[in-house]
Design a protein around this motif. Sequence first.
Motif, PDB file in Angstrom:
ATOM      1  N   LYS A 123       0.824  -1.204   0.000  1.00  0.00           N
ATOM      2  CA  LYS A 123       0.000   0.000   0.000  1.00  0.00           C
ATOM      3  C   LYS A 123       0.861   1.258   0.000  1.00  0.00           C
ATOM      4  CE  LYS A 123      -3.645   0.343   2.713  1.00  0.00           C
ATOM      5  NZ  LYS A 123      -4.502   0.587   3.901  1.00  0.00           N
ATOM      6  N   SER A 124       1.900   1.280   0.818  1.00  0.00           N
ATOM      7  CA  SER A 124       2.738   2.466   0.906  1.00  0.00           C
ATOM      8  C   SER A 124       3.384   2.796  -0.435  1.00  0.00           C
ATOM      9  CB  SER A 124       3.823   2.268   1.966  1.00  0.00           C
ATOM     10  OG  SER A 124       4.623   1.123   1.662  1.00  0.00           O
ATOM     11  N   THR A 125       3.775   1.779  -1.175  1.00  0.00           N
ATOM     12  CA  THR A 125       4.404   1.998  -2.479  1.00  0.00           C
ATOM     13  C   THR A 125       3.411   2.556  -3.483  1.00  0.00           C
ATOM     14  OG1 THR A 125       5.962   0.177  -2.091  1.00  0.00           O
ATOM     15  CG2 THR A 125       5.664   0.905  -4.365  1.00  0.00           C
ATOM     16  N   VAL A 126       2.254   1.907  -3.604  1.00  0.00           N
ATOM     17  CA  VAL A 126       1.264   2.313  -4.602  1.00  0.00           C
ATOM     18  C   VAL A 126       0.704   3.689  -4.292  1.00  0.00           C
ATOM     19  CG1 VAL A 126      -0.943   1.714  -5.665  1.00  0.00           C
ATOM     20  CG2 VAL A 126       0.678  -0.093  -5.068  1.00  0.00           C
ATOM     21  N   ILE A 127       0.324   3.912  -3.031  1.00  0.00           N
ATOM     22  CA  ILE A 127      -0.273   5.193  -2.667  1.00  0.00           C
ATOM     23  C   ILE A 127       0.755   6.318  -2.783  1.00  0.00           C
ATOM     24  CG2 ILE A 127      -1.366   6.501  -0.815  1.00  0.00           C
ATOM     25  CD1 ILE A 127      -3.110   4.323  -2.078  1.00  0.00           C
ATOM     26  N   GLY A 128       1.980   6.068  -2.313  1.00  0.00           N
ATOM     27  CA  GLY A 128       3.005   7.100  -2.396  1.00  0.00           C
ATOM     28  C   GLY A 128       3.300   7.507  -3.830  1.00  0.00           C
ATOM     29  N   LEU A 129       3.442   6.526  -4.706  1.00  0.00           N
ATOM     30  CA  LEU A 129       3.714   6.814  -6.119  1.00  0.00           C
ATOM     31  C   LEU A 129       2.548   7.561  -6.757  1.00  0.00           C
ATOM     32  CD1 LEU A 129       5.518   6.452  -8.606  1.00  0.00           C
ATOM     33  CD2 LEU A 129       4.436   4.226  -8.977  1.00  0.00           C
ATOM     34  N   SER A 130       1.330   7.147  -6.441  1.00  0.00           N
ATOM     35  CA  SER A 130       0.148   7.791  -7.022  1.00  0.00           C
ATOM     36  C   SER A 130       0.029   9.242  -6.579  1.00  0.00           C
ATOM     37  CB  SER A 130      -1.112   7.013  -6.625  1.00  0.00           C
ATOM     38  OG  SER A 130      -1.048   5.667  -7.040  1.00  0.00           O
ATOM     39  N   VAL A 131       0.296   9.504  -5.309  1.00  0.00           N
ATOM     40  CA  VAL A 131       0.223  10.877  -4.795  1.00  0.00           C
ATOM     41  C   VAL A 131       1.248  11.757  -5.491  1.00  0.00           C
ATOM     42  CG1 VAL A 131       0.665  12.316  -2.768  1.00  0.00           C
ATOM     43  CG2 VAL A 131      -0.767  10.286  -2.558  1.00  0.00           C
ATOM     44  N   VAL A 132       2.463  11.253  -5.649  1.00  0.00           N
ATOM     45  CA  VAL A 132       3.521  12.026  -6.312  1.00  0.00           C
ATOM     46  C   VAL A 132       3.115  12.368  -7.743  1.00  0.00           C
ATOM     47  CG1 VAL A 132       5.876  11.928  -7.196  1.00  0.00           C
ATOM     48  CG2 VAL A 132       5.392  11.170  -4.873  1.00  0.00           C
ATOM     49  N   VAL A 133       2.598  11.394  -8.481  1.00  0.00           N
ATOM     50  CA  VAL A 133       2.218  11.621  -9.878  1.00  0.00           C
ATOM     51  C   VAL A 133       1.065  12.612  -9.970  1.00  0.00           C
ATOM     52  CG1 VAL A 133       1.285  10.538 -11.943  1.00  0.00           C
ATOM     53  CG2 VAL A 133       3.057   9.371 -10.636  1.00  0.00           C
ATOM     54  N   ALA A 134       0.067  12.480  -9.094  1.00  0.00           N
ATOM     55  CA  ALA A 134      -1.063  13.414  -9.110  1.00  0.00           C
ATOM     56  C   ALA A 134      -0.606  14.834  -8.799  1.00  0.00           C
ATOM     57  CB  ALA A 134      -2.121  12.963  -8.109  1.00  0.00           C
ATOM     58  N   LEU A 135       0.306  14.976  -7.846  1.00  0.00           N
ATOM     59  CA  LEU A 135       0.819  16.311  -7.506  1.00  0.00           C
ATOM     60  C   LEU A 135       1.649  16.894  -8.650  1.00  0.00           C
ATOM     61  CD1 LEU A 135       1.829  15.839  -3.758  1.00  0.00           C
ATOM     62  CD2 LEU A 135      -0.149  17.079  -4.678  1.00  0.00           C
ATOM     63  N   VAL A 174      -9.089  15.419  -8.492  1.00  0.00           N
ATOM     64  CA  VAL A 174      -9.945  14.232  -8.406  1.00  0.00           C
ATOM     65  C   VAL A 174      -9.094  12.975  -8.256  1.00  0.00           C
ATOM     66  CG1 VAL A 174     -11.561  12.770  -9.696  1.00  0.00           C
ATOM     67  CG2 VAL A 174     -11.881  15.248  -9.653  1.00  0.00           C
ATOM     68  N   GLY A 175      -8.037  12.880  -9.046  1.00  0.00           N
ATOM     69  CA  GLY A 175      -7.141  11.730  -8.938  1.00  0.00           C
ATOM     70  C   GLY A 175      -6.500  11.638  -7.575  1.00  0.00           C
ATOM     71  N   LEU A 176      -6.067  12.779  -7.025  1.00  0.00           N
ATOM     72  CA  LEU A 176      -5.456  12.787  -5.705  1.00  0.00           C
ATOM     73  C   LEU A 176      -6.460  12.350  -4.643  1.00  0.00           C
ATOM     74  CD1 LEU A 176      -3.019  13.453  -3.924  1.00  0.00           C
ATOM     75  CD2 LEU A 176      -3.818  15.825  -3.855  1.00  0.00           C
ATOM     76  N   ALA A 177      -7.691  12.850  -4.749  1.00  0.00           N
ATOM     77  CA  ALA A 177      -8.727  12.439  -3.801  1.00  0.00           C
ATOM     78  C   ALA A 177      -9.012  10.944  -3.907  1.00  0.00           C
ATOM     79  CB  ALA A 177     -10.007  13.247  -4.046  1.00  0.00           C
ATOM     80  N   GLY A 178      -9.027  10.422  -5.131  1.00  0.00           N
ATOM     81  CA  GLY A 178      -9.251   8.990  -5.323  1.00  0.00           C
ATOM     82  C   GLY A 178      -8.140   8.157  -4.711  1.00  0.00           C
ATOM     83  N   VAL A 179      -6.907   8.631  -4.835  1.00  0.00           N
ATOM     84  CA  VAL A 179      -5.768   7.909  -4.250  1.00  0.00           C
ATOM     85  C   VAL A 179      -5.904   7.854  -2.725  1.00  0.00           C
ATOM     86  CG1 VAL A 179      -3.290   8.056  -3.825  1.00  0.00           C
ATOM     87  CG2 VAL A 179      -4.178   8.423  -6.126  1.00  0.00           C
ATOM     88  N   LEU A 180      -6.208   8.987  -2.121  1.00  0.00           N
ATOM     89  CA  LEU A 180      -6.339   9.035  -0.661  1.00  0.00           C
ATOM     90  C   LEU A 180      -7.526   8.192  -0.192  1.00  0.00           C
ATOM     91  CD1 LEU A 180      -5.581  12.822  -0.058  1.00  0.00           C
ATOM     92  CD2 LEU A 180      -4.030  10.867   0.138  1.00  0.00           C
TER      93      LEU A 180
END
Length: 224
Positions: free
Chosen positions: A26-38, A80-86
Amino acid sequence: MAEPQENGIVETAGHEPARVAVWARKSTVIGLSVVVALLAFGSTTQTWIDAEVQGAAVRTAHVTIQGSKAATAVTALALVGLAGVLAAAVAGRLGRIVASVVVVLAGFGIASACIAVIADPRGAADSSIAKATGVSGGAATTALTWFPVGATVAGVLLALCGVLALVASRRWPTRTKYDAGSRTSRGAGQGDGSGGESEAEAPASRVDEIEGWDRLTRGDDPTR
């Protein structure tokens, strides 16, 4: 059934714990997704198009257009993508699926909006040029910066992160309101070597508490 833990280890009944792959944690997927969305969101604060306007009547000859003006949808979709990731990070199994699909759609939406700007930068810059110069439809030349391309890549990566979350979230732990109580009970049973004693103490303490309240209603001091 295997139950993933936060440290990336899956407990299997009757077997040694199996470690979850790094890419699926989870930490890997969520962290990567947050970085890309930002990154996608941050790109919209930069200049996407430089325009040179010809004509003696214009107020200014050089106009710079930010990504938030050239492709307004990108800013909203990145949020929206960032909210979906969180949401995927804290939701249950069904919620993770829904949130991951939202992330995939947001990523493709970002990429599509960026490609539209790259394909027609003049069309994307028209409203900003007209507002800055006071002339609509005048002659102008436009040049793209690298930020639209970077935002397109970020959108594609965000969509891939959503797909990754769909696949990997099956290995993530699912917490419920009963988890803490069950783990506490197991811990107490292992600590004293007898789970039965712990279970017997809980009803006894509840009985003592009820008796104490009864004595208070009668005017007695239960602490004596």
